[in-house]
Design a protein around this motif. Structure first.
Motif, short mmCIF file in Angstrom:
data_model
loop_
_atom_site.label_atom_id
_atom_site.label_comp_id
_atom_site.label_asym_id
_atom_site.label_seq_id
_atom_site.Cartn_x
_atom_site.Cartn_y
_atom_site.Cartn_z
N MET A 207 -24.56 4.84 9.55
CA MET A 207 -25.05 4.53 8.21
C MET A 207 -25.77 3.19 8.26
O MET A 207 -25.27 2.23 8.87
CB MET A 207 -23.90 4.44 7.22
CG MET A 207 -23.22 5.75 6.95
SD MET A 207 -24.26 6.88 6.03
CE MET A 207 -23.20 7.26 4.70
N PHE B 12 -16.26 2.41 10.01
CA PHE B 12 -16.60 3.83 9.89
C PHE B 12 -18.09 4.01 9.59
O PHE B 12 -18.73 4.91 10.12
CB PHE B 12 -15.77 4.50 8.80
CG PHE B 12 -14.29 4.46 9.06
CD1 PHE B 12 -13.76 4.76 10.31
CD2 PHE B 12 -13.42 4.13 8.05
CE1 PHE B 12 -12.39 4.73 10.54
CE2 PHE B 12 -12.04 4.10 8.26
CZ PHE B 12 -11.54 4.40 9.51
N PHE B 13 -18.64 3.14 8.74
CA PHE B 13 -20.07 3.21 8.43
C PHE B 13 -20.89 2.98 9.70
O PHE B 13 -21.86 3.69 9.96
CB PHE B 13 -20.46 2.18 7.37
CG PHE B 13 -19.75 2.34 6.06
CD1 PHE B 13 -19.49 3.59 5.53
CD2 PHE B 13 -19.34 1.23 5.35
CE1 PHE B 13 -18.84 3.74 4.31
CE2 PHE B 13 -18.69 1.36 4.13
CZ PHE B 13 -18.44 2.62 3.61
N LYS C 197 -19.10 13.02 7.57
CA LYS C 197 -18.36 12.45 8.70
C LYS C 197 -17.68 11.15 8.28
O LYS C 197 -16.50 10.93 8.57
CB LYS C 197 -19.31 12.21 9.87
CG LYS C 197 -18.60 11.73 11.12
CD LYS C 197 -19.54 11.64 12.29
CE LYS C 197 -18.81 11.19 13.54
NZ LYS C 197 -19.70 11.05 14.69
N THR C 198 -18.41 10.30 7.58
CA THR C 198 -17.85 9.04 7.12
C THR C 198 -16.69 9.27 6.16
O THR C 198 -15.64 8.62 6.26
CB THR C 198 -18.94 8.19 6.43
OG1 THR C 198 -20.04 8.00 7.32
CG2 THR C 198 -18.40 6.83 6.01
N THR D 187 -20.75 5.99 12.19
CA THR D 187 -21.51 7.19 11.81
C THR D 187 -23.00 6.93 11.63
O THR D 187 -23.74 7.81 11.23
CB THR D 187 -20.94 7.81 10.52
OG1 THR D 187 -20.99 6.83 9.47
CG2 THR D 187 -19.51 8.28 10.73
N GLN E 1 -23.99 12.56 7.75
CA GLN E 1 -23.41 11.21 7.86
C GLN E 1 -22.34 11.00 6.80
O GLN E 1 -21.27 10.46 7.07
CB GLN E 1 -24.49 10.15 7.70
CG GLN E 1 -25.42 10.00 8.88
CD GLN E 1 -26.55 9.04 8.54
OE1 GLN E 1 -27.15 9.10 7.48
NE2 GLN E 1 -26.84 8.15 9.48
N TYR E 2 -22.67 11.41 5.58
CA TYR E 2 -21.74 11.23 4.47
C TYR E 2 -20.43 11.97 4.74
O TYR E 2 -19.34 11.41 4.59
CB TYR E 2 -22.36 11.72 3.15
CG TYR E 2 -21.35 11.77 2.05
CD1 TYR E 2 -20.93 10.60 1.42
CD2 TYR E 2 -20.77 12.97 1.67
CE1 TYR E 2 -19.96 10.64 0.44
CE2 TYR E 2 -19.80 13.02 0.69
CZ TYR E 2 -19.40 11.85 0.07
OH TYR E 2 -18.43 11.89 -0.89
#
Length: 100
Positions: A80, A74-75, A23-24, A78, A20-21
């Motif tokens: 988050m 964006f968060f 990709k974000t 993905t 996730q990190y």
């Protein structure tokens, strides 16, 4: 020597993953507005409990809040989870670019 002040922002992301990190981060760094105004430095890594920790440095809390508004889509994209950042005044912020 004058100290460079700013804010240190800590974000705990329970259950956050490296995938996730990454990709974000790619999405944010690809945005036309990156780097955001007031951005100084960024660091992240596992939090030791199965989640993710982010530590950012900005010139002001307002700069950080403006960044969050731009980055929020964006968060969400993905996956988050919503988080509550901790923002504290920094007494001194030294970055590698300040070495000269």
């Amino acid at each position: 020597m004058e100290l460079k002040k700013g804010v240190v922002v800590t974000v705990e992301i329970p259950g956050g993953t490296l995938e996730q990190y990454e990709k974000t981060t790619r999405l944010i760094q690809g945005a036309e507005w990156f780097p955001p105004e007031g951005f100084i430095a960024h660091s992240s890594g596992p939090d030791g409990t199965g989640g993710w920790r982010v530590v950012d440095f900005f010139d002001t809390e307002d700069h950080f809040r403006a960044f969050m508004e731009k980055a929020r889509p964006f968060f969400e994209q993905t996956g988050m989870p919503p988080v509550m950042p901790t923002v504290r005044d920094a007494v001194n912020v030294i970055s590698w670019k300040d070495r000269d």
